[in-house]
Design an enzyme around this catalytic site. Structure first.
Site: not given
Length: 124
Positions: A58, A65-66, A71, A86
């Site tokens: 993970s 930008e985010s 996973h 974003c």
């Protein structure tokens, strides 16, 4: 002039029939996720990855930008990936294409979700 209609674009990706050895390799998965962020033209802030026992990975690449997350379930040859970006300068589809190739996925499901519709946010 370009007018932004949403705050973000969120690609929810499921990669199937991937290379098992790649899905087990935390260092390689992190390398590919960093490459995905770069090809998307994102600005990397931090990278955190965890290896499960006996296998599976993970990880998250935090970008200005985010974020991009992954996973893996090597026992099922499967990886779940979120590419949340974003703004209008980032290219999440470029990241999606790179990961499809690097994970050697034979098939995938891709859903796109618009996040933060400005029409709804600004409606009073």
């Amino acid at each position: 002039m370009f007018k932004l209609k949403q705050l973000g674009q969120h690609l929810l990706v499921e990669y199937y029939d991937c290379d098992v050895e790649i899905l087990k390799n935390t260092l390689l998965i992190e390398k590919y996720m960093i490459e995905a962020a770069k090809v998307a033209k994102a600005t990397i802030v931090e990278s955190v990855f965890h290896t499960f026992n006996p296998w599976g990975v993970s990880g998250v690449i935090v970008i200005e930008e985010s974020h991009l997350t992954i996973h893996t379930w090597p026992e099922y040859k499967y990886a779940a990936v979120d590419l949340f970006t974003c703004g209008n300068m980032i290219k999440p589809l470029a990241a999606f294409n790179l990961l499809e190739m690097k994970l050697k996925a034979e098939r995938f499901d891709l859903k796109e979700v618009s996040r933060g519709s400005l029409e709804r946010i600004l409606k009073r």
